[in-house]
Design an enzyme around this catalytic site. Sequence first.
Site, mmCIF file in Angstrom:
data_model
loop_
_atom_site.group_PDB
_atom_site.id
_atom_site.type_symbol
_atom_site.label_atom_id
_atom_site.label_comp_id
_atom_site.label_asym_id
_atom_site.label_seq_id
_atom_site.Cartn_x
_atom_site.Cartn_y
_atom_site.Cartn_z
ATOM 1 N N GLY A 40 0.838 -1.201 0.000
ATOM 2 C CA GLY A 40 0.000 0.000 0.000
ATOM 3 C C GLY A 40 0.866 1.241 0.000
ATOM 4 O O GLY A 40 2.090 1.151 0.091
ATOM 5 N N LYS A 93 2.245 -15.677 7.465
ATOM 6 C CA LYS A 93 2.153 -15.106 8.821
ATOM 7 C C LYS A 93 1.128 -13.972 8.847
ATOM 8 O O LYS A 93 0.381 -13.811 9.806
ATOM 9 C CB LYS A 93 3.508 -14.550 9.264
ATOM 10 C CG LYS A 93 4.476 -15.594 9.754
ATOM 11 C CD LYS A 93 5.708 -14.880 10.306
ATOM 12 C CE LYS A 93 6.754 -15.861 10.754
ATOM 13 N NZ LYS A 93 8.011 -15.179 11.107
ATOM 14 N N LYS A 107 -13.044 -10.146 19.716
ATOM 15 C CA LYS A 107 -13.555 -10.908 20.862
ATOM 16 C C LYS A 107 -13.599 -10.022 22.115
ATOM 17 O O LYS A 107 -14.579 -9.985 22.842
ATOM 18 C CB LYS A 107 -12.639 -12.117 21.090
ATOM 19 C CG LYS A 107 -12.979 -12.959 22.286
ATOM 20 C CD LYS A 107 -11.967 -14.082 22.435
ATOM 21 C CE LYS A 107 -12.011 -14.630 23.852
ATOM 22 N NZ LYS A 107 -10.911 -15.560 24.101
ATOM 23 N N TYR A 147 -0.319 -17.983 0.022
ATOM 24 C CA TYR A 147 -1.496 -17.105 -0.018
ATOM 25 C C TYR A 147 -2.769 -17.932 0.171
ATOM 26 O O TYR A 147 -3.567 -17.659 1.069
ATOM 27 C CB TYR A 147 -1.514 -16.379 -1.354
ATOM 28 C CG TYR A 147 -2.648 -15.376 -1.526
ATOM 29 C CD1 TYR A 147 -2.621 -14.147 -0.870
ATOM 30 C CD2 TYR A 147 -3.729 -15.657 -2.361
ATOM 31 C CE1 TYR A 147 -3.641 -13.221 -1.049
ATOM 32 C CE2 TYR A 147 -4.753 -14.737 -2.549
ATOM 33 C CZ TYR A 147 -4.708 -13.513 -1.892
ATOM 34 O OH TYR A 147 -5.720 -12.596 -2.061
ATOM 35 N N TYR A 161 -13.548 -18.868 15.929
ATOM 36 C CA TYR A 161 -13.836 -17.781 16.894
ATOM 37 C C TYR A 161 -15.340 -17.516 16.966
ATOM 38 O O TYR A 161 -15.871 -17.171 18.019
ATOM 39 C CB TYR A 161 -13.095 -16.490 16.511
ATOM 40 C CG TYR A 161 -11.723 -16.361 17.126
ATOM 41 C CD1 TYR A 161 -10.639 -17.061 16.616
ATOM 42 C CD2 TYR A 161 -11.508 -15.530 18.229
ATOM 43 C CE1 TYR A 161 -9.372 -16.937 17.174
ATOM 44 C CE2 TYR A 161 -10.246 -15.403 18.796
ATOM 45 C CZ TYR A 161 -9.188 -16.106 18.261
ATOM 46 O OH TYR A 161 -7.931 -15.989 18.823
HETATM 47 P P1 NAD Z 1 -3.091 -4.542 -1.822
HETATM 48 O O1 NAD Z 1 -1.818 -5.280 -1.877
HETATM 49 O O2 NAD Z 1 -3.243 -3.300 -2.617
HETATM 50 O O3 NAD Z 1 -3.474 -4.191 -0.320
HETATM 51 C C1 NAD Z 1 -3.053 -4.931 0.791
HETATM 52 C C2 NAD Z 1 -2.673 -3.948 1.896
HETATM 53 O O4 NAD Z 1 -2.271 -4.695 3.062
HETATM 54 C C3 NAD Z 1 -1.485 -3.070 1.499
HETATM 55 O O5 NAD Z 1 -1.765 -1.727 1.834
HETATM 56 C C4 NAD Z 1 -0.335 -3.613 2.329
HETATM 57 O O6 NAD Z 1 0.658 -2.650 2.611
HETATM 58 C C5 NAD Z 1 -1.062 -4.113 3.566
HETATM 59 N N1 NAD Z 1 -0.349 -5.155 4.286
HETATM 60 C C6 NAD Z 1 0.248 -6.269 3.774
HETATM 61 N N2 NAD Z 1 0.815 -6.985 4.761
HETATM 62 C C7 NAD Z 1 0.561 -6.334 5.932
HETATM 63 C C8 NAD Z 1 0.885 -6.569 7.290
HETATM 64 N N3 NAD Z 1 1.608 -7.637 7.650
HETATM 65 N N4 NAD Z 1 0.464 -5.679 8.217
HETATM 66 C C9 NAD Z 1 -0.236 -4.579 7.857
HETATM 67 N N5 NAD Z 1 -0.564 -4.295 6.588
HETATM 68 C C10 NAD Z 1 -0.180 -5.167 5.635
HETATM 69 O O7 NAD Z 1 -4.236 -5.603 -2.224
HETATM 70 P P2 NAD Z 1 -5.807 -5.407 -2.395
HETATM 71 O O8 NAD Z 1 -6.146 -5.824 -3.750
HETATM 72 O O9 NAD Z 1 -6.237 -4.092 -1.898
HETATM 73 O O10 NAD Z 1 -6.330 -6.556 -1.419
HETATM 74 C C11 NAD Z 1 -6.869 -6.276 -0.138
HETATM 75 C C12 NAD Z 1 -7.368 -7.566 0.476
HETATM 76 O O11 NAD Z 1 -8.376 -8.142 -0.358
HETATM 77 C C13 NAD Z 1 -6.277 -8.623 0.629
HETATM 78 O O12 NAD Z 1 -6.452 -9.291 1.862
HETATM 79 C C14 NAD Z 1 -6.536 -9.570 -0.509
HETATM 80 O O13 NAD Z 1 -6.126 -10.871 -0.213
HETATM 81 C C15 NAD Z 1 -8.047 -9.471 -0.665
HETATM 82 N N6 NAD Z 1 -8.457 -9.812 -2.043
HETATM 83 C C16 NAD Z 1 -8.248 -8.936 -3.078
HETATM 84 C C17 NAD Z 1 -8.616 -9.295 -4.360
HETATM 85 C C18 NAD Z 1 -8.441 -8.372 -5.543
HETATM 86 O O14 NAD Z 1 -8.725 -8.791 -6.668
HETATM 87 N N7 NAD Z 1 -8.028 -7.139 -5.379
HETATM 88 C C19 NAD Z 1 -9.174 -10.563 -4.599
HETATM 89 C C20 NAD Z 1 -9.337 -11.430 -3.525
HETATM 90 C C21 NAD Z 1 -8.983 -11.038 -2.245
#
Ligand code: NAD
Length: 319
Positions: A40, A93, A107, A147, A161
């Site tokens: 991000g 993780k 919770k 993933y 939970y």
């Molecule tokens: P993205 O990579 O743009 O956003 C993920 C955000 O999480 C980033 O801002 C990153 O810096 C932050 N992040 C990563 N690891 C972290 C940590 N350990 N601690 C704190 N922040 C952390 O991806 P996105 O497309 O915005 O996806 C957001 C969520 O939606 C994700 O969980 C992803 O698995 C899920 N998702 C997205 C899609 C899609 O098509 N965009 C599809 C299925 C699921």
Amino acid sequence: MNKQTKILITGGAGFIGSHLCAQLIRDGHYVICLDNLFTGSKTNIAHLLNNPNFEFIRHDITSPILLEVDEIYNLACPASPIQYQLNPVKTIKTSILGAIHVLGIAKRVHAKVLQASTSEIYGDPLVHPQTESYWGNVNPIGERSCYDEGKRVAETLFFDYHRQNNVEIKVARIFNTYGPNMAKNDGRVVSNFITQALEDRPLTIYGDGSQTRSFCYIDDLITVLIKFMNTTDKSFTGPLNIGNPKEFTILDLAEKIIKMTNSKSPIKFEVLPSDDPKIRKPSIDLARKRLNWSPKIELTEGLEKTISYFTRRLRIENN
Ligand code: NAD
Ligand code: UDP
């Protein structure tokens, strides 16, 4: 007037998270955006930083944190295969410890918590379209497993939970979503093809381009995520598929983007990464029935908006 809802968004500075922060603030809520800025960026939330209803916390969700909130959207996790495979141990993780930490908060303070799960739960699916009742076809030891399996364990934790501690959960299985605020170097197919086409570089198709995906525009996704969170029936936990059921091959997508950008880019075929799902298309019957929701934005309209966004971004970067 009702008390202002305090909402935590982990991964709030990412692609989906930044749109969610902005919409929930527009809706009158107080938003805490927690992010470690791995994929991000502060640019995505720059317009919110001075808003009195917005707070940014730089924190890694693999470490615990104490917060008093009413709702949590758990989005923290890199979503692009290129990004989540850079440090696979960290990725798993993030999903597992992240889920434990947000569920611990939920919770303790009785917050409702939504998990951004994924179509990757279904792996390389043998059922088409994918319904929520399908258990999936996931390789536990492959390059995508950090993933896929991380997200699967996170779902297990959410349901445990819920059953064991009565935590109110909403599990959304998000299918491929695209739009403004995707990082230019994110590596996912829509941002790759658009930036390649705008810069007249070859569009890199992995494999022969016959694999399919179904693309949902970000605004449709934000609407349904909030709708789902706002449902008051505690037994409506999901999992709930969220996405656009119109299916395209990757070759279709490449040709469409070349045409829409008037690009001179050729197509370059590259090696297909291992375990890349061959087909993907959500069944969204449950979301239609329970939330009266279906996506409104067609691929052409969504791509136009995304192309405009990247055109502006590239112009700024090149100046
Ligand atoms: P993205 O990579 O743009 O956003 C993920 C955000 O999480 C980033 O801002 C990153 O810096 C932050 N992040 C990563 N690891 C972290 C940590 N350990 N601690 C704190 N922040 C952390 O991806 P996105 O497309 O915005 O996806 C957001 C969520 O939606 C994700 O969980 C992803 O698995 C899920 N998702 C997205 C899609 C899609 O098509 N965009 C599809 C299925 C699921
Ligand atoms: N893809 C591609 N070229 C790229 C990026 C991705 O052909 O430059 C393919 C990728 O192999 C997959 C599909 O496009 O079949 C979607 O990839 P993405 O990384 O966007 O998401 P996935 O659905 O695989 O998680």
